[in-house]
Motif scaffolding. Sequence first.
Motif, short mmCIF file in Angstrom:
data_model
loop_
_atom_site.label_atom_id
_atom_site.label_comp_id
_atom_site.label_asym_id
_atom_site.label_seq_id
_atom_site.Cartn_x
_atom_site.Cartn_y
_atom_site.Cartn_z
N ALA A 51 0.84 -1.21 0.00
CA ALA A 51 0.00 0.00 0.00
C ALA A 51 0.87 1.25 0.00
O ALA A 51 0.57 2.21 -0.72
CB ALA A 51 -0.92 0.00 1.22
N ASN A 52 1.95 1.25 0.76
CA ASN A 52 2.84 2.41 0.77
C ASN A 52 3.50 2.60 -0.58
O ASN A 52 3.63 3.73 -1.06
CB ASN A 52 3.90 2.27 1.86
N ARG A 53 3.92 1.52 -1.21
CA ARG A 53 4.55 1.61 -2.54
C ARG A 53 3.54 2.15 -3.57
O ARG A 53 3.87 3.01 -4.37
CB ARG A 53 5.08 0.24 -2.93
N GLN A 54 2.33 1.63 -3.52
CA GLN A 54 1.29 2.10 -4.44
C GLN A 54 0.94 3.55 -4.17
O GLN A 54 0.74 4.34 -5.11
CB GLN A 54 0.04 1.23 -4.33
N ALA A 55 0.86 3.93 -2.90
CA ALA A 55 0.54 5.32 -2.56
C ALA A 55 1.65 6.26 -3.02
O ALA A 55 1.37 7.37 -3.50
CB ALA A 55 0.33 5.44 -1.05
N ASP A 56 2.91 5.84 -2.91
CA ASP A 56 4.02 6.66 -3.39
C ASP A 56 3.96 6.84 -4.91
O ASP A 56 4.20 7.93 -5.42
CB ASP A 56 5.36 6.04 -2.99
N ALA A 57 3.63 5.77 -5.61
CA ALA A 57 3.51 5.87 -7.07
C ALA A 57 2.36 6.79 -7.45
O ALA A 57 2.47 7.61 -8.37
CB ALA A 57 3.30 4.48 -7.68
N ALA A 58 1.26 6.70 -6.73
CA ALA A 58 0.11 7.58 -7.00
C ALA A 58 0.47 9.03 -6.69
O ALA A 58 0.10 9.94 -7.43
CB ALA A 58 -1.09 7.14 -6.17
#
Length: 139
Positions: A51-58
């Motif tokens: 979730a943190n990786r996806q949130a950073d990409a977003a």
Amino acid sequence: MCGDGGGTKQEFAQSARFAGVARNLWDDYQQRFAPVQRTLANTLLMDGLDANRQADAAADTVGKAFDAQRAGFDLDSSRRGLVLTPEQRTAADRQFDLGRASALVANRNAVRQGVLDTDTALVGGGTLSSAGRGIQMGG
């Protein structure tokens, strides 16, 4: 009865059968269910990192979108011959920054909620493949 230290051979035999059934159930659990539970637990624990990786990409995408919007605003203003006063520039920058911050927060919350919804579906009986993980559990 068998529990008070005495008992008949029949009661001892019955206790031995119950103990055998309990051992068989435990072995069955260890072979069939424990691996699935471990896989599910590991998947759910890794979701925090995912979730943190996806949130950073977003967040990176949102940042690029707002940078492009600001550049477009500046280009459009210069094409029209508009020159903003320092106060107008400060107000415009404030609007862009508020929009960016709001979009970043909304995006991060949406990613985390999506991960939580997926985990809830998994715990509720879904499979990893139906949750988009590409791993089929159980069988």
